[in-house]
Write a protein that holds these residues in place. Sequence first.
Motif, mmCIF file in Angstrom:
data_model
loop_
_atom_site.group_PDB
_atom_site.id
_atom_site.type_symbol
_atom_site.label_atom_id
_atom_site.label_comp_id
_atom_site.label_asym_id
_atom_site.label_seq_id
_atom_site.Cartn_x
_atom_site.Cartn_y
_atom_site.Cartn_z
ATOM 1 N N UNK A 47 0.829 -1.207 0.000
ATOM 2 C CA UNK A 47 0.000 0.000 0.000
ATOM 3 C C UNK A 47 0.863 1.256 0.000
ATOM 4 N N UNK A 48 2.052 1.172 0.626
ATOM 5 C CA UNK A 48 2.955 2.320 0.648
ATOM 6 C C UNK A 48 3.524 2.652 -0.718
ATOM 7 N N UNK A 49 3.419 1.690 -1.657
ATOM 8 C CA UNK A 49 3.841 1.942 -3.039
ATOM 9 C C UNK A 49 2.640 2.033 -3.975
ATOM 10 N N UNK A 50 1.444 2.191 -3.378
ATOM 11 C CA UNK A 50 0.244 2.417 -4.180
ATOM 12 C C UNK A 50 -0.350 1.176 -4.800
ATOM 13 N N UNK A 51 -0.013 -0.016 -4.278
ATOM 14 C CA UNK A 51 -0.561 -1.277 -4.787
ATOM 15 C C UNK A 51 -1.400 -1.903 -3.674
ATOM 16 N N UNK A 52 -2.677 -2.114 -3.953
ATOM 17 C CA UNK A 52 -3.613 -2.574 -2.920
ATOM 18 C C UNK A 52 -4.156 -3.955 -3.278
ATOM 19 N N UNK A 53 -4.503 -4.761 -2.247
ATOM 20 C CA UNK A 53 -4.956 -6.139 -2.496
ATOM 21 C C UNK A 53 -6.105 -6.251 -3.499
ATOM 22 N N UNK A 54 -7.035 -5.303 -3.450
ATOM 23 C CA UNK A 54 -8.184 -5.380 -4.360
ATOM 24 C C UNK A 54 -7.789 -5.123 -5.818
ATOM 25 N N UNK A 55 -6.580 -4.577 -6.025
ATOM 26 C CA UNK A 55 -6.125 -4.292 -7.381
ATOM 27 C C UNK A 55 -5.282 -5.421 -7.967
ATOM 28 N N UNK A 56 -5.034 -6.468 -7.174
ATOM 29 C CA UNK A 56 -4.108 -7.503 -7.606
ATOM 30 C C UNK A 56 -4.773 -8.875 -7.642
ATOM 31 N N UNK A 57 -4.314 -9.707 -8.537
ATOM 32 C CA UNK A 57 -4.822 -11.067 -8.626
ATOM 33 C C UNK A 57 -3.885 -12.045 -7.942
ATOM 34 N N UNK A 58 -2.585 -11.820 -8.102
ATOM 35 C CA UNK A 58 -1.590 -12.687 -7.499
ATOM 36 C C UNK A 58 -0.747 -11.907 -6.495
ATOM 37 N N UNK A 59 -0.312 -12.567 -5.450
ATOM 38 C CA UNK A 59 0.461 -11.927 -4.391
ATOM 39 C C UNK A 59 1.609 -12.838 -3.974
ATOM 40 N N UNK A 60 2.352 -12.412 -2.968
ATOM 41 C CA UNK A 60 3.455 -13.246 -2.482
ATOM 42 C C UNK A 60 2.952 -14.561 -1.900
ATOM 43 N N UNK A 61 1.707 -14.594 -1.462
ATOM 44 C CA UNK A 61 1.127 -15.857 -1.001
ATOM 45 C C UNK A 61 1.084 -16.869 -2.144
ATOM 46 N N UNK A 62 0.621 -16.438 -3.298
ATOM 47 C CA UNK A 62 0.541 -17.337 -4.449
ATOM 48 C C UNK A 62 1.936 -17.762 -4.919
ATOM 49 N N UNK A 63 2.894 -16.854 -4.798
ATOM 50 C CA UNK A 63 4.262 -17.166 -5.186
ATOM 51 C C UNK A 63 4.846 -18.261 -4.299
ATOM 52 N N UNK A 64 4.554 -18.198 -2.996
ATOM 53 C CA UNK A 64 5.036 -19.236 -2.085
ATOM 54 C C UNK A 64 4.295 -20.553 -2.300
ATOM 55 N N UNK A 65 3.056 -20.474 -2.709
ATOM 56 C CA UNK A 65 2.276 -21.692 -2.976
ATOM 57 C C UNK A 65 2.694 -22.345 -4.288
ATOM 58 N N UNK A 66 3.021 -21.496 -5.276
ATOM 59 C CA UNK A 66 3.395 -21.994 -6.601
ATOM 60 C C UNK A 66 4.490 -21.097 -7.175
ATOM 61 N N UNK A 73 3.118 -12.418 -10.849
ATOM 62 C CA UNK A 73 2.770 -11.707 -9.621
ATOM 63 C C UNK A 73 3.434 -10.338 -9.521
ATOM 64 N N UNK A 74 4.334 -10.015 -10.453
ATOM 65 C CA UNK A 74 5.033 -8.728 -10.412
ATOM 66 C C UNK A 74 4.115 -7.620 -10.920
ATOM 67 N N UNK A 75 3.998 -6.548 -10.134
ATOM 68 C CA UNK A 75 3.163 -5.402 -10.496
ATOM 69 C C UNK A 75 4.033 -4.155 -10.630
ATOM 70 N N UNK A 76 3.691 -3.315 -11.555
ATOM 71 C CA UNK A 76 4.401 -2.054 -11.713
ATOM 72 C C UNK A 76 3.937 -1.060 -10.657
ATOM 73 N N UNK A 77 4.725 -0.039 -10.430
ATOM 74 C CA UNK A 77 4.353 1.045 -9.514
ATOM 75 C C UNK A 77 4.382 2.355 -10.304
ATOM 76 N N UNK A 78 4.203 3.453 -9.609
ATOM 77 C CA UNK A 78 4.217 4.762 -10.268
ATOM 78 C C UNK A 78 5.625 5.184 -10.678
ATOM 79 N N UNK A 79 6.644 4.439 -10.219
ATOM 80 C CA UNK A 79 8.033 4.766 -10.551
ATOM 81 C C UNK A 79 8.535 3.832 -11.652
ATOM 82 N N UNK A 80 9.217 4.383 -12.619
ATOM 83 C CA UNK A 80 9.615 3.646 -13.828
ATOM 84 C C UNK A 80 10.475 2.428 -13.548
ATOM 85 N N UNK A 81 11.368 2.505 -12.605
ATOM 86 C CA UNK A 81 12.332 1.431 -12.381
ATOM 87 C C UNK A 81 11.955 0.545 -11.192
ATOM 88 N N UNK A 82 10.762 0.708 -10.654
ATOM 89 C CA UNK A 82 10.376 0.020 -9.424
ATOM 90 C C UNK A 82 9.139 -0.846 -9.623
#
Length: 256
Positions: A47-66, A73-82
Amino acid sequence: MSRIIIVANQKGGVGKTTTSINLAASLAVMEKKVLVVDLDPQANASSGLGVYPEDTRLSSYHVLSDPSCSAEAVHSTSMSFLSIIPSSQDLVAAELELVSKPAREYFLRDAIMPLRDDYDFVVVDCPPSLGLLTLNAMCLGEEVLVPLQCEYFALEGIARLLQTYGLVRRRLNPDIRLLGVLLTMYDGRNRLSRQVKNDIRKTFPQHLLETIIPRNIRLSEAPSFGKPVLGYDIHSKGAEAYLQLAREIVSRHAQA
């Protein structure tokens, strides 16, 4: 190949997530490609980087599961390199689900290693505990950064963290090193802050980072706007401190 930095401290309220967010953003401003991995079920780094659970389909939970779904699971942020692999409340269940699995300490490593060539830095924000999630992070990472609040009990919990770090290094990940101890929420007008700084300098003479993060209201305000402090008030003392930290880390190598 990227440098993988694990930001860990089992004590809450020490500036761990603030450090993860703002170190990553500062590295991105330097045009380093950065991936943040949010391993805290509270999802504050997300949330501190502007990415909220309701906006995402996959998370670190899914990454650990599979681990094979890590790239999705990688999402872009408002910063070009982040970019970020966000967290969610589902992550609470991950530790229970991993307990019975073979090689349970290496699921995060299996997920992130295929991505590391795409980034200059991977920054992992750990939960305030020394459970299986933090253990997975330490088995992935090569460098551990320990934020430490300038307060009376600051040194009380760090011994256990360093004990866990030593155990991981001996038995699970011999490549891991201590990048440094970072003083946070420092107030030079406060005698206690100065005393804690001196005590830590005596205790960790080789590992105390030169950069000190001051107590700064802008650092506290920025997450409520879904921004790192650089995107909220680039001229604040907090922003200047994290830019300095990024420069120090780029030039500093982790030590045994």
